[in-house]
Every structure is written in C-alpha cells, then in structure tokens.
Scaffold this motif. Sequence first.
Motif, PDB file in Angstrom:
ATOM      1  N   PRO A  72      -2.907  36.839  49.218  1.00 21.81           N
ATOM      2  CA  PRO A  72      -3.457  36.440  50.517  1.00 21.81           C
ATOM      3  C   PRO A  72      -2.954  35.055  50.905  1.00 21.81           C
ATOM      4  O   PRO A  72      -2.626  34.238  50.034  1.00 21.81           O
ATOM      5  N   PRO A  73      -2.868  34.794  52.195  1.00 23.55           N
ATOM      6  CA  PRO A  73      -2.381  33.482  52.608  1.00 23.55           C
ATOM      7  C   PRO A  73      -3.358  32.383  52.162  1.00 23.55           C
ATOM      8  O   PRO A  73      -4.550  32.629  51.988  1.00 23.55           O
ATOM      9  N   ARG A  76      -6.993  28.050  55.231  1.00 22.16           N
ATOM     10  CA  ARG A  76      -6.711  26.988  56.202  1.00 22.16           C
ATOM     11  C   ARG A  76      -7.791  25.913  56.086  1.00 22.16           C
ATOM     12  O   ARG A  76      -8.960  26.228  55.864  1.00 22.16           O
TER      13      ARG A  76
END
Length: 125
Positions: A72-73, A76
């Motif tokens: 998964p990224p 943020r």
Amino acid sequence: MNWTGYALLAVLMAVPASAQAQLRPPSAPTATRPVALPEPPPSSAAPRESRREDARPAAPPPAGKPKPAVPPPPARPIYDSKGQPAPYLRQTSPGRVLDTRTNRYYDTVPKGVGQQVVPPPAGTR
C-alpha cells in the motif's frame, strides 16, 4: 348382584389396563411419517455430466505471469488546524480523519502532500 356391583367390577378391572398403557415405551418418532435422508454429495470420481446442471463453469487458468503484490502507498501526513504535524490523527476516508485522543471526526482539505484539518465553525465548541 345388582347393576351397580357389575359397573363397579368393570371399573376396577379397567384400572390395571389403563395403568399398563402409561408404562409402555413411547412409539418411534418416525412411526407417523416416512424417513427422508439427505442425498449424498457427488463423489469426485463421478463424471462431469452427472453433476448438477446449475454448477458454474470452471474459470480459465490465468494467462502469463502472476502480478507481484504491491504494498500500500505510504500514509500521507496529517496536519492539525494550525498546520502542525498531528500523529494522533488517523485518516478514515478521503477528507475525514479521526482524532484518537478524543474519538472525534474532523473534515480535512489537501495541503501539499498531506491533509490539514479544517477548523470547526465558531460557536460549536
């Protein structure tokens, strides 16, 4: 003997017979209806045509090489309403974060590569 004597004698003879009826074992639960057993599952050795008609067709094998797992990224960064990093805030959906200290949800707006909490309207505190 009169009729009363005969009636009393008949009642006394019927008492042991009714007591014996109470001591009989109960009848089998399937004595009043037929027994219906479930069908056995189809064996794996059975030919394909004998299986159920409504079975789905087998999926075709995948072509080519399988795709590698993609991690998964990275998360943020989230900033509070004053622009300071807030590690206690967790993103729950796009545009929403959860404050893990107070268990309250806040709206966010994009800020650079992260999200910034929108200050609540005045008078709601």
